[in-house]
Write an enzyme that holds these catalytic residues in place. Structure first.
Site, short mmCIF file in Angstrom:
data_model
loop_
_atom_site.label_atom_id
_atom_site.label_comp_id
_atom_site.label_asym_id
_atom_site.label_seq_id
_atom_site.Cartn_x
_atom_site.Cartn_y
_atom_site.Cartn_z
N HIS A 265 8.73 -6.38 -3.04
CA HIS A 265 7.45 -7.65 -3.68
C HIS A 265 8.08 -8.77 -3.86
CE1 HIS A 265 4.95 -3.92 -4.06
NE2 HIS A 265 5.43 -3.68 -3.20
N GLY B 11 0.80 -0.93 -0.22
CA GLY B 11 -0.03 -0.07 -0.04
C GLY B 11 0.53 1.43 0.40
N GLY C 186 9.31 4.29 -0.12
CA GLY C 186 9.88 5.14 0.49
C GLY C 186 10.23 5.36 2.13
N GLY D 52 2.03 5.21 1.30
CA GLY D 52 2.09 6.33 2.21
C GLY D 52 2.76 6.25 2.99
N CYS E 165 5.51 -5.63 1.85
CA CYS E 165 5.53 -4.23 1.89
C CYS E 165 5.04 -3.30 3.11
CB CYS E 165 5.15 -3.45 0.42
SG CYS E 165 5.99 -1.73 0.67
N LEU E 166 3.75 -2.31 2.59
CA LEU E 166 3.46 -1.69 3.58
C LEU E 166 2.51 -2.99 5.16
CD1 LEU E 166 1.91 1.00 5.14
CD2 LEU E 166 -0.29 0.28 3.66
N GLU F 280 5.99 -11.14 -6.17
CA GLU F 280 5.18 -11.44 -7.06
C GLU F 280 5.83 -10.99 -8.62
OE1 GLU F 280 4.50 -7.23 -7.27
OE2 GLU F 280 5.17 -8.25 -5.66
#
Length: 462
Positions: free
Chosen positions: A397, A252, A323, A254, A279-280, A399
């Site tokens: 990631h 996701g 980020g 931000g 990730c997120l 995938e």
């Protein structure tokens, strides 16, 4: 200077279109030409180093709030196939390229990338010196930017961008999550020529959709999972009432600090059901454990990031898009007897790659947590495994959409975790990365044969 020389200087052989400007909050200005929708957009400038997979990048919900710069010089040359898209529509704010191809050539293409961008009202600019732009961001860090085809006054745009909102502190996951729970049960028909049939479904997985890429959910299907996706802030009690075999936490966009509605629920889920985060989702597990998250100078985005698995010593080339990152020492104090006798934390985690040790900390909430993966470019944390409860996560990631398939084994690891195996991460990644492809079985057979047998097999195939 001739017209052709001017075009080459701009980085495109096409006639120049409507002038456009990209202005960064530190005052840097980059000129180009509009090549998709017209307008003015604000977002954080970032860059992606992938050589292909531009549609997957553009449609990745993790890019909400950002203006993407593609470092590869020509983008769009193989067109668009909608079955490669990672969401129904792009979430990015804008796109910056050196040259946008208007005449693609590929048997799977259904339309050109410029047409796709215009259809979805994405502001894009070409003719920009992307090498200079990327060097500037690399040296000066990610920052707010404005991309405009309607205002070409640099002073005006600089004032606007300095008054614009930062993505730090903004809950962008809420803007790209699903509105209600849904069953994910589709695989792209146009991928069947290359991808093997999915495994028999043995596991029920509930996936928190914080901006999930379709290909990640597809990989769960291929690993033998039935998948129900739920909104980013679904109460843990509702998830547990579904009686899942495991819970998946998606990628996701931000600032993870702002996604409190997810990590507070994850805190309630950990220890009650096997959990896997990407990730997120990785950051949500870390936040649930009380860790600190840092904003990286310019992030990791691309398909060529080397990561070492500390458990095996193998290096994976990974696809990444983030980020923010975990500060591993904030999870707790080192357990010396499980960390090679070392008692103090290291700021550069490549110390552990050199020592060939997967260090363990004692976390106040969830017991022992092991560092499993480290980024070899900058020594940041890329994966953890909770040793006293069934949960693990990675920052990158696996995938491979777009990107290499070295990390595909992590989906297999999740199924093994749901089976209750302690050795769930002990997987031969070289064999696993072949398993999902139509040629995988034959390739694995050849890989396991003697040199003479391999020669015989390959000769017979001709």
């Amino acid at each position: 200077m001739s017209e052709m020389s001017e075009r080459l200087l701009r980085g495109t052989s096409k006639p120049q279109g409507t002038p456009a400007l990209l202005v960064l909050e530190d005052g840097a200005v980059f000129q180009g030409s509009a090549c998709a929708a017209s307008g003015e957009v604000f977002g954080e400038i970032c860059f992606n180093t992938s050589l292909e997979g531009y549609l997957e990048v553009i449609t990745d919900p993790s890019y909400a709030g950002q203006i993407i710069t593609m470092t590869y010089p020509q983008i769009g040359n193989y067109g668009v196939n909608l079955e490669d898209a990672q969401s129904d529509s792009p979430a990015l704010r804008g796109l910056v390229v050196r040259d946008l191809c208007t005449t693609p050539s590929n048997w799977r293409s259904t339309q050109s990338l410029p047409d796709y961008l215009r259809e979805h009202n994405v502001v894009a600019v070409e003719g920009v010196d992307t090498r200079a732009l990327v060097r500037h961001v690399r040296d000066n860090g990610a920052q707010r930017a404005v991309l405009s085809t309607v205002d070409t006054d640099a002073k005006s745009l600089l004032a606007k961008v300095r008054a614009s909102e930062s993505i730090v502190g903004a809950n962008l996951a809420a803007t790209v999550s699903c509105k209600s729970a849904y069953e994910f049960d589709s695989l792209p028909a146009s991928h069947a020529f290359a991808v093997s049939s999915p495994a028999e479904r043995r596991y029920k997985v509930v996936a928190y959709d914080c901006g999930a890429k379709r290909s990640i959910l597809e990989n769960l299907l291929r690993a033998g999972c039935s998948v129900v996706a739920v909104p980013w802030d679904t109460p843990a009690e509702e998830v547990l009432a579904m009686e899942p075999d495991g819970v998946f936490l998606s990628n996701g966009p931000g600032d993870p600090e702002a996604v409190e509605g997810t990590y507070l629920q994850v805190e309630k889920l950990l220890g009650k059901v096997p959990v896997f985060g990407i990730c997120l989702g990785h950051q949500m597990i870390c936040k649930a454990a009380g860790a600190e998250i840092e904003k990286l100078k310019f992030g990791h985005r691309g398909g060529n990031h080397p990561v070492m698995n500390l458990l095996t010593g193998r290096v994976e080339i990974t696809a990444q898009n983030h980020g923010f990152g975990l500060l591993f020492p904030s999870l707790g104090k080192l357990v010396p007897e499980l960390s090679g006798g070392f008692k103090g934390h290291e700021s550069d985690l490549r110390f552990w790659t050199n020592a060939r040790i997967a260090p363990v900390v004692q976390n106040e909430k969830f017991g022992r947590i092991r560092l499993t993966h480290v980024n070899l470019n900058d020594g940041t944390a890329e994966g953890i495994a909770l040793l006293d409860i069934p949960a693990f996560s990675v920052q990158y990631h696996p995938e491979a959409s777009p990107g290499p398939t070295d990390a595909h084994y992590l989906f297999t690891a999740f199924t093994r975790l749901m089976d209750g195996r302690d050795d769930y991460l002990d997987i031969d990644i070289a064999a696993d990365r072949l398993a999902g492809w139509t040629f995988g079985e034959q390739a694995a057979t050849v890989a396991g044969a003697s040199d003479r047998e391999q020669d015989s097999m390959t000769e017979g195939g001709r």
